[in-house]
Design a protein around this motif. Structure first.
Motif, PDB file in Angstrom:
ATOM      1  N   LYS A 164       0.816  -1.215   0.000  1.00 39.90           N
ATOM      2  CA  LYS A 164       0.000   0.000   0.000  1.00 39.90           C
ATOM      3  C   LYS A 164       0.852   1.269   0.000  1.00 39.90           C
ATOM      4  N   ASN A 165       2.139   1.137   0.259  1.00 39.82           N
ATOM      5  CA  ASN A 165       3.006   2.325   0.339  1.00 39.82           C
ATOM      6  C   ASN A 165       4.303   2.142  -0.450  1.00 39.82           C
ATOM      7  N   PRO A 166       4.232   1.775  -1.737  1.00 37.79           N
ATOM      8  CA  PRO A 166       5.459   1.469  -2.487  1.00 37.79           C
ATOM      9  C   PRO A 166       6.375   2.660  -2.715  1.00 37.79           C
ATOM     10  N   GLU A 167       5.848   3.878  -2.688  1.00 37.16           N
ATOM     11  CA  GLU A 167       6.665   5.044  -3.013  1.00 37.16           C
ATOM     12  C   GLU A 167       7.137   5.822  -1.782  1.00 37.16           C
ATOM     13  N   ASP A 168       6.999   5.237  -0.604  1.00 36.68           N
ATOM     14  CA  ASP A 168       7.411   5.930   0.617  1.00 36.68           C
ATOM     15  C   ASP A 168       8.932   6.038   0.754  1.00 36.68           C
ATOM     16  N   SER A 169       9.663   5.024   0.296  1.00 40.12           N
ATOM     17  CA  SER A 169      11.118   5.029   0.411  1.00 40.12           C
ATOM     18  C   SER A 169      11.684   4.000  -0.557  1.00 40.12           C
ATOM     19  N   TRP A 170      13.008   3.970  -0.671  1.00 39.14           N
ATOM     20  CA  TRP A 170      13.616   2.963  -1.546  1.00 39.14           C
ATOM     21  C   TRP A 170      13.423   1.560  -0.999  1.00 39.14           C
ATOM     22  N   ILE A 171      13.224   1.462   0.325  1.00 30.74           N
ATOM     23  CA  ILE A 171      12.965   0.154   0.939  1.00 30.74           C
ATOM     24  C   ILE A 171      11.579  -0.348   0.546  1.00 30.74           C
ATOM     25  N   THR A 172      10.558   0.491   0.680  1.00 29.83           N
ATOM     26  CA  THR A 172       9.206   0.055   0.316  1.00 29.83           C
ATOM     27  C   THR A 172       9.110  -0.205  -1.178  1.00 29.83           C
ATOM     28  N   ALA A 173       9.861   0.542  -1.976  1.00 27.71           N
ATOM     29  CA  ALA A 173       9.887   0.301  -3.422  1.00 27.71           C
ATOM     30  C   ALA A 173      10.466  -1.082  -3.720  1.00 27.71           C
ATOM     31  N   ALA A 174      11.517  -1.454  -2.990  1.00 29.72           N
ATOM     32  CA  ALA A 174      12.126  -2.771  -3.184  1.00 29.72           C
ATOM     33  C   ALA A 174      11.157  -3.887  -2.812  1.00 29.72           C
ATOM     34  N   TYR A 175      10.435  -3.705  -1.702  1.00 27.64           N
ATOM     35  CA  TYR A 175       9.411  -4.683  -1.329  1.00 27.64           C
ATOM     36  C   TYR A 175       8.382  -4.820  -2.445  1.00 27.64           C
ATOM     37  N   ALA A 176       7.906  -3.692  -2.965  1.00 30.16           N
ATOM     38  CA  ALA A 176       6.874  -3.710  -3.997  1.00 30.16           C
ATOM     39  C   ALA A 176       7.351  -4.454  -5.237  1.00 30.16           C
ATOM     40  N   ILE A 177       8.570  -4.151  -5.672  1.00 29.24           N
ATOM     41  CA  ILE A 177       9.104  -4.790  -6.878  1.00 29.24           C
ATOM     42  C   ILE A 177       9.221  -6.300  -6.682  1.00 29.24           C
ATOM     43  N   THR A 178       9.721  -6.718  -5.520  1.00 28.29           N
ATOM     44  CA  THR A 178       9.860  -8.153  -5.269  1.00 28.29           C
ATOM     45  C   THR A 178       8.496  -8.826  -5.135  1.00 28.29           C
ATOM     46  N   TYR A 179       7.508  -8.116  -4.591  1.00 29.49           N
ATOM     47  CA  TYR A 179       6.154  -8.675  -4.516  1.00 29.49           C
ATOM     48  C   TYR A 179       5.580  -8.878  -5.911  1.00 29.49           C
ATOM     49  N   TRP A 180       5.710  -7.862  -6.773  1.00 31.74           N
ATOM     50  CA  TRP A 180       5.190  -7.987  -8.139  1.00 31.74           C
ATOM     51  C   TRP A 180       5.885  -9.131  -8.874  1.00 31.74           C
TER      52      TRP A 180
END
Length: 410
Positions: A164-180
Motif C-alpha cells: 500500500k506504500n510502495p513510493e514511501d522510500s527505496w525500501i518500500t519500493a524494493a518490497y513492492a518490486i519483489t512482490y510484483w
C-alpha cells in the motif's frame, strides 16, 4: 579439493536457479477466464492485531464496505496482548474485539490458534475463514473472489499480495518490486502448472471444515509457510487467486526492514529443518513434482546463505596474493552462456513490472537501488542461521494510514 567442493556447491545452486527460471516462464501468460458465482459462502474475517491503534480503524472501515452482502460475513479483530487502544477503537467501529492476553505465547500463530478455538465454540458457524493483518487494505471484490474459488471446491486460497506504500522510500519500493515479481513469476507460474502456491501471511482464505480437521498448528515465526507445508504434505494445494488483491504496509527504514526479514528467515530455517526431508522423500516415493517443488522452496533460505558464503569465499581467494586456490564453475562455461545467465537475471525484475502493468517511472528508477536491498538479505540470512532457535516474535510497527481509494488511484 577446495575447487571440487566449490564447484559442486555452485552446480547445486545453478540447478535450483535454472529450475526456478524454467518455472517462471509459465507466469508470462495469465488466463483471464474465471467462473463467477453468486454470493453464497459465509465468512469469518479475522484480523490479527498487536498494538495497531494507528491503522486498525482504516482497515475496519475498508472491510465494512466490501462488495459482498453484509449478512454473509462478520469481522473479528484479535487484540493480541495489546497495551494501546486497539480494542477500544475496534468496538467504536461496531466490530468484534476479541481480547487475548498470554505473555508466554506471543505471536500471530498463537493468536490465530486461540481465535479459531473461540470461533468454533460460537453459535454461528461460517463456511470459511479469511485472515488479514491490521495494517492491510483490501480490494472491494476480495470476498467475491474467495466465494468463487470456494464454490469451485478450493480449500486454501491466497490472494494477490501488493503493497500500500510502495513510493514511501527505496525500501518500500524494493518490497513492492519483489512482490510484483513473486506474484507473477513465482506464484502465477505455479498456479498455471497446477502446482501448490504458498501462503503469504495475509489475504488468506480457508475452508472451515479443513481448518477444523487439520487444526491450525502453525505457531512458528512464519506460520503461513508452515501451514502451506502442512497442506502440501496432505495433498491439499493452496491456490492463488490473482484477482483478489490485498495491500500490505511495508517498513520504510532499512533497520525496521532488517528486523522483519530476520524474523522471516529465522522461521524459514525452522520450516526447512522440519519439512524439507519429509517432503523430498514423499515426492520421490509418490513421484509427485508438487511435493518436490515445495521441498525445494523450503530450502530457498539455504540457497541464499550458500550463495553468500560462496561469494565471500571467492572474494577472499581473489584478494589473497598468489595463484587462486578455487576454480569457479563459470571458468569452465562459454562466455556467451554466462552472459545470457547474467542478462536473464537482470531482466527478470523489469519484465515483471511490465507484465504487472506498473506505470510509475519512480518504480522503474528504483530498479537501480533494488540490488542493494537484495544484497542486504545476505547478512540477515547469515545472522538468522545462527539465531534460528530464537522463537521470540517481534512486532513490526505500522503507522502509514491510507484509505483503499488512495492506494488504488496510484
Amino acid at each position: 579439493m577446495f575447487s571440487v567442493i566449490f564447484v559442486v556447491l555452485q552446480v547445486l545452486l545453478v540447478f535450483i536457479a535454472v529450475y526456478q527460471f524454467g518455472l517462471s516462464m509459465f507466469g508470462l501468460m495469465k488466463n483471464k477466464s474465471r467462473k463467477k458465482h453468486a454470493p453464497k459462502k459465509t465468512f469469518a474475517v479475522l484480523v490479527a492485531a498487536h498494538n495497531e491503534e494507528q491503522v486498525i480503524g482504516a482497515l475496519i472501515e475498508n472491510l465494512k464496505k466490501l462488495d459482498y452482502p453484509n449478512k454473509l460475513y462478520d469481522i473479528f479483530v484479535i487484540c493480541d496482548n495489546c497495551t494501546d487502544r486497539t480494542a477500544e477503537i475496534t468496538r467504536e467501529h461496531g466490530v468484534n474485539a476479541c481480547v487475548r492476553t498470554n505473555a508466554n505465547q506471543r505471536g500471530k500463530g498463537y493468536a490465530i490458534e486461540w481465535m479459531l478455538k473461540e470461533l468454533w465454540s460460537m453459535p454461528k458457524q461460517y463456511d470459511a475463514v479469511v485472515m488479514f493483518d491490521a495494517d492491510n487494505l483490501v480490494a472491494q471484490d476480495f470476498l467475491r473472489h474467495m466465494n468463487d474459488d470456494l464454490c469451485e471446491g478450493k480449500q486454501v486460497i491466497q490472494g494477490y499480495l501488493d503493497t500500500k506504500n510502495p513510493e514511501d522510500s527505496w525500501i518500500t519500493a524494493a518490497y513492492a518490486i519483489t512482490y510484483w515479481y513473486c506474484n507473477r513469476l513465482w506464484q502465477l507460474s505455479r498456479k498455471n502448472l497446477n502446482m501448490s502456491n504458498f501462503l503469504g501471511g495475509t489475504g488468506m482464505c480457508f475452508d472451515s471444515k479443513l481448518l477444523k480437521e487439520m487444526g491450525w498448528g502453525a505457531t512458528s515465526l512464519v506460520e503461513d509457510l508452515e501451514f502451506s507445508m502442512r497442506c502440501v504434505q496432505r495433498g491439499i494445494y493452496p491456490v492463488l487467486n490473482y484477482d483478489a488483491k490485498v495491500y500490505d504496509e511495508k517498513p520504510m527504514s532499512l533497520r525496521a526492514s532488517a528486523k522483519q526479514r530476520l524474523r522471516w528467515m529465522q522461521g524459514h530455517f525452522n520450516v526447512a529443518r522440519n519439512y524439507f526431508f519429509p517432503l523430498l522423500w514423499a515426492s520421490i516415493k509418490e513421484r509427485n513434482i508438487t511435493k518436490f517443488d515445495a521441498a525445494i522452496y523450503t530450502i530457498s533460505v539455504y540457497n541464499t546463505l550458500l550463495g553468500f558464503l560462496l561469494t565471500i569465499w571467492l572474494w577472499i581467494d581473489i584478494a589473497i596474493p598468489g595463484p587462486n586456490v578455487i576454480q569457479s564453475i563459470y571458468e569452465h562455461l562459454p562466455w556467451w552462456l554466462v552472459a545470457i545467465a547474467v542478462i536473464a537475471t537482470v531482466l527478470q525484475f523489469p519484465v515483471a513490472l511490465k507484465l504487472e502493468s506498473v506505470k510509475s517511472k519512480r518504480m522503474y528508477a528504483h530498479l537501480l537501488t533494488l540490488p542493494v536491498f537484495l544484497i542486504t538479505w545476505w547478512p540477515i540470512t547469515l545472522y538468522a542461521f545462527f539465531t534460528q532457535n530464537n522463537k521470540t516474535w517481534s512486532h513490526t510497527q505500522h503507522t502509514r494510514v491510507l484509505r483503499i481509494e488512495e492506494v488504488q488511484s496510484k
